[in-house]
Design an enzyme around this catalytic site. Structure first.
Site, PDB file in Angstrom:
ATOM      1  N   GLY A 108      72.064  10.413 -46.502  1.00 50.48           N
ATOM      2  CA  GLY A 108      70.974  10.193 -45.574  1.00 50.48           C
ATOM      3  C   GLY A 108      71.373   9.273 -44.429  1.00 50.48           C
ATOM      4  O   GLY A 108      72.527   9.233 -43.991  1.00 50.48           O
ATOM      5  N   SER A 109      70.413   8.495 -43.977  1.00 53.49           N
ATOM      6  CA  SER A 109      70.611   7.712 -42.750  1.00 53.49           C
ATOM      7  C   SER A 109      71.607   6.575 -42.884  1.00 53.49           C
ATOM      8  O   SER A 109      72.013   6.002 -41.865  1.00 53.49           O
ATOM      9  CB  SER A 109      69.267   7.166 -42.260  1.00 53.49           C
ATOM     10  OG  SER A 109      68.450   8.222 -41.790  1.00 53.49           O
ATOM     11  N   THR A 110      72.014   6.209 -44.110  1.00 53.38           N
ATOM     12  CA  THR A 110      73.065   5.189 -44.214  1.00 53.38           C
ATOM     13  C   THR A 110      74.366   5.686 -43.610  1.00 53.38           C
ATOM     14  O   THR A 110      75.195   4.883 -43.160  1.00 53.38           O
ATOM     15  CB  THR A 110      73.302   4.776 -45.682  1.00 53.38           C
ATOM     16  OG1 THR A 110      73.661   5.931 -46.454  1.00 53.38           O
ATOM     17  CG2 THR A 110      72.067   4.121 -46.274  1.00 53.38           C
ATOM     18  N   LYS A 130      74.690   7.053 -40.878  1.00 52.99           N
ATOM     19  CA  LYS A 130      74.658   6.879 -39.419  1.00 52.99           C
ATOM     20  C   LYS A 130      75.598   5.781 -38.948  1.00 52.99           C
ATOM     21  O   LYS A 130      76.049   5.800 -37.798  1.00 52.99           O
ATOM     22  CB  LYS A 130      73.229   6.616 -38.959  1.00 52.99           C
ATOM     23  CG  LYS A 130      72.329   7.849 -39.059  1.00 52.99           C
ATOM     24  CD  LYS A 130      70.872   7.528 -38.758  1.00 52.99           C
ATOM     25  CE  LYS A 130      70.010   8.792 -38.891  1.00 52.99           C
ATOM     26  NZ  LYS A 130      68.574   8.524 -38.717  1.00 52.99           N
TER      27      LYS A 130
END
Length: 494
Positions: free
Chosen positions: A217-219, A221
């Site tokens: 997920g967004s980790t 990024k």
């Protein structure tokens, strides 16, 4: 008569040669297979004939060997705080074998490692030395904070904490867990207990920290940002980017929005995009950086390779074959991208360590009887994943995300902390499946170095909370903060 004697002598000689050939075959060709044969009771008796060496955490043994009453297997293994340390120790069972450190360093612990012999004659006369000890890198306070944080949530999940400077694993927790003492023997009850654990749908025997991979997920990024800066897709983290929100995937009619209002992410800079976890910026950035450069950067952080700590870990995956929309999706940690919690801890540690990724290690020292050092671990560089300048810019953004963005729940007074929360979709039916929650963070000391980086993974599938409450900042940040604080407290004491 002489002829009969000659024939008899020849026959006896052939029998003797056959016997010698058979003995040689057994001793030198089949010896290993016979020794490993599960039905060879003598091997098992010898393996449990004496107390085993111990696995050490924080200077204290978390294992022991106790007499087994009424059995020819003289000693059995017992564990202190078994469920908390099971992802580190693994198990040693008279019936089920050995895993993790119990398995990897079995020869040393059992006294069968040739390096344990003080006298070369010991091996010749069959004298078996006492077992050696395995000294781990685990920080007991950090391990307790990690395990307690997960159990307080009553969640399936994992926590990994690393020292970015050395790669030492400071915490390695996985829940639900198990007590290795419960099936260390041969009884029917213990066999039933092991079977029950194997069949449990929550997979307590699985080490989620190193053996299970999930969409990050967004980790992820933070890695997308690092790749974009390293390959000059983005040259200024504060310059507004002409990337619309919501965002339509390249070569696709699929449109992806944001958790915050799209107007808050429309045309923003990379810093603001990380601050509010704007999907549009990272989707477009990954696509423009390209799958090959994205994969190259991911692999420098450790993706697409097993790690050996010395326990083998599952490989996290950044696929080779991706089309344009799939490449874009990796920018926000989705699509066919997967990561273990250890891998995301390595990414975070690499960023915190100015782009230098250290090889993760769980063992500090192997010791023989009398505390004699047999082998001492030394820090080893895995790769310089990105330049120091790139890493410092990502640090700047992560620290801004803590002070002014979605990672604020990991704040620690008077401590510089960088962090990034994330949620990750599972399965194709986004509405039906509850997402995973992630959180990654690091802390800095006064000299700018980081003694700890943490990755927290929570699977809220069976948790008694609403779907709207599932967020990395809400579920994972408090655990990360507790683990970081435990490590900082130890650093202050030293």
């Amino acid at each position: 008569m002489n002829r009969l004697l000659r024939h008899t002598a020849v026959f006896c000689g052939l029998l003797l040669l056959t016997l010698l050939a058979r003995a040689t075959w057994l001793q030198f060709v089949q010896a290993d297979s016979l020794a490993d044969d599960p039905s060879n009771r003598r091997v098992r008796i010898a393996a449990f004939a004496q107390p085993r060496g111990d696995i050490i955490v924080g200077g204290t043994a978390i294992t022991d060997s106790r007499k087994t009453p009424g059995s020819d297997l003289a000693y059995r293994r017992v564990y202190r705080d078994g469920p908390m340390y099971a992802p580190v120790t693994g198990y040693l069972s008279q019936a089920q074998g050995a895993t993790f450190l119990e398995g990897v360093h079995s020869d040393l612990l059992a006294g069968e490692d040739v390096r344990l012999a003080k006298n070369p004659l010991d091996a010749l006369i069959g004298r078996k030395p006492s077992g050696g000890d395995v000294v781990t890198t685990i920080d007991p306070a950090a391990q307790k904070a990690a395990y307690q944080g997960l159990t307080d949530l009553d969640a399936k999940g994992a926590v990994v904490a690393l020292d970015p400077r050395t790669g030492e694993i400071l915490a390695l927790a996985s829940t639900p867990s198990y007590d290795p003492s419960d099936f260390a023997g041969l009884s029917a009850r213990e066999s039933e207990k092991f079977t029950e654990l194997e069949r449990d749908k929550d997979k307590p025997l699985s080490n989620r920290a190193i053996r299970e991979a999930y969409p990050p997920g967004s980790t992820f990024k933070i890695l997308t940002a690092a790749a974009a800066l390293e390959h000059s897709t983005v040259t200024d983290i504060d310059r507004p980017l002409d990337i619309p929100a919501p965002y339509r995937l390249p070569q696709s009619s699929t449109t992806i929005g944001n958790v915050v209002p799209d107007s808050q992410c429309d045309g923003v800079s990379m810093r603001t995009a990380l601050q509010w976890s704007c999907n549009n910026v990272f989707l477009d950035t990954a696509w423009k950086t390209g799958k090959d450069k994205m994969r190259e950067t991911a692999e420098k952080f450790g993706f697409n390779a097993e790690q050996f700590t010395p326990v083998r870990t599952a490989a996290s995956s950044y696929p080779k074959r991706l089309d344009a929309p799939q490449t874009a999706l990796t920018g926000m940690g989705q699509g066919s991208l997967t990561s273990t919690p250890l891998q995301m801890a390595m990414v975070t540690a690499g960023i915190a360590n100015d782009g230098k990724v250290m090889k993760p290690q769980l063992v500090d020292e192997l010791r023989g009887p009398g505390l004699r050092t047999i082998e001492k671990s030394t820090p080893e560089v895995l790769d310089q994943a990105v330049s120091e300048a790139t890493a410092r810019q990502v640090q700047d953004m992560m620290e801004h995300t803590v002070t002014h963005g979605t990672a604020d729940k990991v704040r620690i007074p008077s401590v510089t902390v960088g962090g990034k929360p994330g949620t990750a979709q599972r399965g194709a039916d986004v509405r039906a499946e509850r997402p995973y929650a992630w959180f990654v963070a690091y802390a800095k000391q006064a000299d700018g170095t980081s003694p700890v980086a943490v990755a927290v993974f929570v699977d809220p599938e069976d948790m008694d909370i609403s779907r709207s409450e599932i967020a990395g900042g809400r579920l994972g940040a408090p655990i990360a903060r507790s683990v970081i604080q435990a490590v900082l407290d130890r650093e202050d004491e030293q």
